[in-house]
Design a protein around this motif. Sequence first.
Motif, PDB file in Angstrom:
ATOM      1  N   THR A  31      30.237  32.091  -9.740  1.00 48.22           N
ATOM      2  CA  THR A  31      31.054  30.885  -9.208  1.00 48.22           C
ATOM      3  C   THR A  31      31.962  31.228  -8.432  1.00 48.22           C
ATOM      4  OG1 THR A  31      31.995  28.822  -9.888  1.00 48.22           O
ATOM      5  CG2 THR A  31      32.898  30.763 -10.988  1.00 48.22           C
ATOM      6  N   TRP A  35      34.068  26.122  -5.231  1.00 49.77           N
ATOM      7  CA  TRP A  35      33.286  25.307  -5.940  1.00 49.77           C
ATOM      8  C   TRP A  35      33.802  24.770  -7.049  1.00 49.77           C
ATOM      9  CZ3 TRP A  35      31.297  23.657 -10.625  1.00 49.77           C
ATOM     10  CH2 TRP A  35      30.041  22.913 -10.536  1.00 49.77           C
ATOM     11  N   ARG A  39      34.599  20.637  -6.969  1.00 51.41           N
ATOM     12  CA  ARG A  39      33.793  19.989  -7.981  1.00 51.41           C
ATOM     13  C   ARG A  39      34.686  19.352  -9.109  1.00 51.41           C
ATOM     14  NH1 ARG A  39      28.045  19.824  -7.209  1.00 51.41           N
ATOM     15  NH2 ARG A  39      27.944  20.957  -5.147  1.00 51.41           N
ATOM     16  N   CYS A 116      36.495  14.448 -26.865  1.00 52.59           N
ATOM     17  CA  CYS A 116      37.745  14.151 -26.006  1.00 52.59           C
ATOM     18  C   CYS A 116      38.274  13.016 -26.099  1.00 52.59           C
ATOM     19  CB  CYS A 116      37.104  14.544 -24.497  1.00 52.59           C
ATOM     20  SG  CYS A 116      36.411  15.880 -24.312  1.00 52.59           S
ATOM     21  N   ARG A 155      28.228  29.493 -16.978  1.00 43.28           N
ATOM     22  CA  ARG A 155      29.148  28.802 -15.703  1.00 43.28           C
ATOM     23  C   ARG A 155      29.518  27.259 -15.750  1.00 43.28           C
ATOM     24  NH1 ARG A 155      26.052  29.332  -9.840  1.00 43.28           N
ATOM     25  NH2 ARG A 155      24.435  28.017 -10.417  1.00 43.28           N
ATOM     26  N   GLN A 219      26.574  21.427 -22.324  1.00 39.23           N
ATOM     27  CA  GLN A 219      26.618  19.990 -21.968  1.00 39.23           C
ATOM     28  C   GLN A 219      25.398  19.895 -20.775  1.00 39.23           C
ATOM     29  OE1 GLN A 219      30.148  18.244 -20.154  1.00 39.23           O
ATOM     30  NE2 GLN A 219      30.656  19.961 -18.936  1.00 39.23           N
ATOM     31  N   GLY A 221      25.984  18.475 -17.639  1.00 44.79           N
ATOM     32  CA  GLY A 221      27.265  17.827 -17.116  1.00 44.79           C
ATOM     33  C   GLY A 221      27.030  16.769 -16.081  1.00 44.79           C
ATOM     34  N   LYS A 222      25.788  16.678 -15.529  1.00 46.68           N
ATOM     35  CA  LYS A 222      25.521  15.420 -14.760  1.00 46.68           C
ATOM     36  C   LYS A 222      25.609  14.084 -15.296  1.00 46.68           C
ATOM     37  CE  LYS A 222      22.625  16.657 -10.523  1.00 46.68           C
ATOM     38  NZ  LYS A 222      23.911  16.903  -9.796  1.00 46.68           N
ATOM     39  N   HIS A 256      42.265  11.156 -19.908  1.00 51.43           N
ATOM     40  CA  HIS A 256      41.402  12.251 -20.223  1.00 51.43           C
ATOM     41  C   HIS A 256      41.261  13.049 -19.166  1.00 51.43           C
ATOM     42  CE1 HIS A 256      39.184  15.365 -22.032  1.00 51.43           C
ATOM     43  NE2 HIS A 256      38.047  15.164 -21.483  1.00 51.43           N
ATOM     44  N   ALA A 258      39.001  15.557 -17.357  1.00 47.12           N
ATOM     45  CA  ALA A 258      37.697  16.405 -17.740  1.00 47.12           C
ATOM     46  C   ALA A 258      37.324  16.837 -16.154  1.00 47.12           C
ATOM     47  CB  ALA A 258      36.655  15.579 -18.262  1.00 47.12           C
ATOM     48  N   ASN A 259      37.390  15.789 -15.372  1.00 48.55           N
ATOM     49  CA  ASN A 259      37.042  16.139 -13.980  1.00 48.55           C
ATOM     50  C   ASN A 259      37.800  15.418 -13.022  1.00 48.55           C
ATOM     51  OD1 ASN A 259      35.638  16.100 -11.253  1.00 48.55           O
ATOM     52  ND2 ASN A 259      33.921  16.769 -12.592  1.00 48.55           N
ATOM     53  N   ARG A 261      37.093  14.100 -10.280  1.00 49.29           N
ATOM     54  CA  ARG A 261      36.531  12.967  -9.700  1.00 49.29           C
ATOM     55  C   ARG A 261      36.331  11.753 -10.688  1.00 49.29           C
ATOM     56  NH1 ARG A 261      31.088  15.225  -8.159  1.00 49.29           N
ATOM     57  NH2 ARG A 261      31.545  16.729  -9.469  1.00 49.29           N
ATOM     58  N   ILE A 262      36.233  12.035 -12.149  1.00 52.39           N
ATOM     59  CA  ILE A 262      36.053  10.996 -12.910  1.00 52.39           C
ATOM     60  C   ILE A 262      37.550  10.252 -12.928  1.00 52.39           C
ATOM     61  CG2 ILE A 262      35.651  10.426 -15.488  1.00 52.39           C
ATOM     62  CD1 ILE A 262      33.902  13.133 -15.550  1.00 52.39           C
ATOM     63  N   ASN A 287      40.421  21.290 -18.867  1.00 48.64           N
ATOM     64  CA  ASN A 287      39.806  20.274 -19.895  1.00 48.64           C
ATOM     65  C   ASN A 287      40.367  20.902 -21.196  1.00 48.64           C
ATOM     66  OD1 ASN A 287      38.858  18.521 -21.759  1.00 48.64           O
ATOM     67  ND2 ASN A 287      36.751  18.298 -20.729  1.00 48.64           N
TER      68      ASN A 287
END
Length: 333
Positions: A31, A35, A39, A116, A155, A219, A221-222, A256, A258-259, A261-262, A287
């Motif tokens: 990684t 990235w 992401r 979560c 990863r 998970q 992820g997508k 929360h 987690a990302n 972008r979310i 996270n």
Amino acid sequence: MTKITAAITAVGAYVPEYKLTNKELETLVDTNDEWITSRTGIKERRILKDDTKGTSYMAIKAAEDILEKRKLDPKEIDMIIVATATPDMSVAATAAYVASEIGATNAFGYDLAAACSSFLYGMSTAAGYIESGRYKKILVIGADKMSSIVDYTDRTTCIIFGDGAGAALFEPNEEGLGLQDEYLRSDGVGRNFLRIEAGGSLNPATHETVDKKQHFIKQDGKTVFKYAVSSMADACVNVMKRNNLSNEDVDWLVSHQANKRIIDATANRMGLKDKNKILVNIEKYGNTTSATIPLVLFDFEKQFKKGDTIVFASFGGGFTWGSIYLKWAYNSN
Ligand code: UT7
């Protein structure tokens, strides 16, 4: 009779010293910092390196932070909820141990497991007890030692998760502040997309499950990402609509982490144009599962003013998700 609402009256936190940076992850898996940052928004996470310490260690520290700040006698605490996906042990509630260790000898406690969304559900549970008039001081602690269930050769998960704990004290309020409304949901369709396959009653631990690495979190992820964006945004918009809150009325989004972008997608659907309202600290902790929301409260507490409108949001394994509308009850400066 005056209506009793449940307000957050103090917050506390604890994160371990050790910082696992994106650079260090580059030495563990294929990684790179660019990235991970683009992401997810994550730069580093905290790791509880001491193998002799579990989630309770961090939960106790976060609880003690509140006791100290408020100069509270732990005997005044009525109840302790430990929201966690990584209890010290699967049998023996971590909350009971935390209560004993901090001297909350008049309290009862239990763990709340909803991945979560555990902290959000814990807020709802605490509020229900307070509103009923039965209890006056409830500690909700979100704590997770995610490093105990992360495979550092995978990863797709090891770059995301970190360890930490945060806590909030809930007390009755007679000024109409505190928790106003909630929209909580769950859907078992998500069970296979974010899970630990073995170690539970369905698939107990064996040599084979260990060899197959089935005790680590996995998970898709997508898929999780897709559901997280739509469900969390829907929940927030729903809470706003039924309480006649416009985007202008919302002072803060506490989501929360987690990302990044979310979080941005949720804020976008809520129409939050002022970026300062969108509270983000994912770059520092990653996270931390049940701890993300109280860690945001802890980091940004000084900016909150009495009466501020906060919309909370979460999404996690199960699937579990929801949104809470709360009016902040104190000035911390
Ligand atoms: O808190 C509980 C809920 N959990 C979440 O909300 C997590 C939701 N999901 C996510 O945040 C994102 O899906 C991830 C951060 C996990 C992944 O991001 P993504 O943009 O969905 O990436 P992806 O899985 O679509 O993978 C894109 C590419 C793939 O390569 P190819 O097939 O395009 O060649 C992956 O193999 O990126 C590759 N990839 C990586 N590359 C570098 C996956 N992980 C990594 C990595 N470093 N760590």
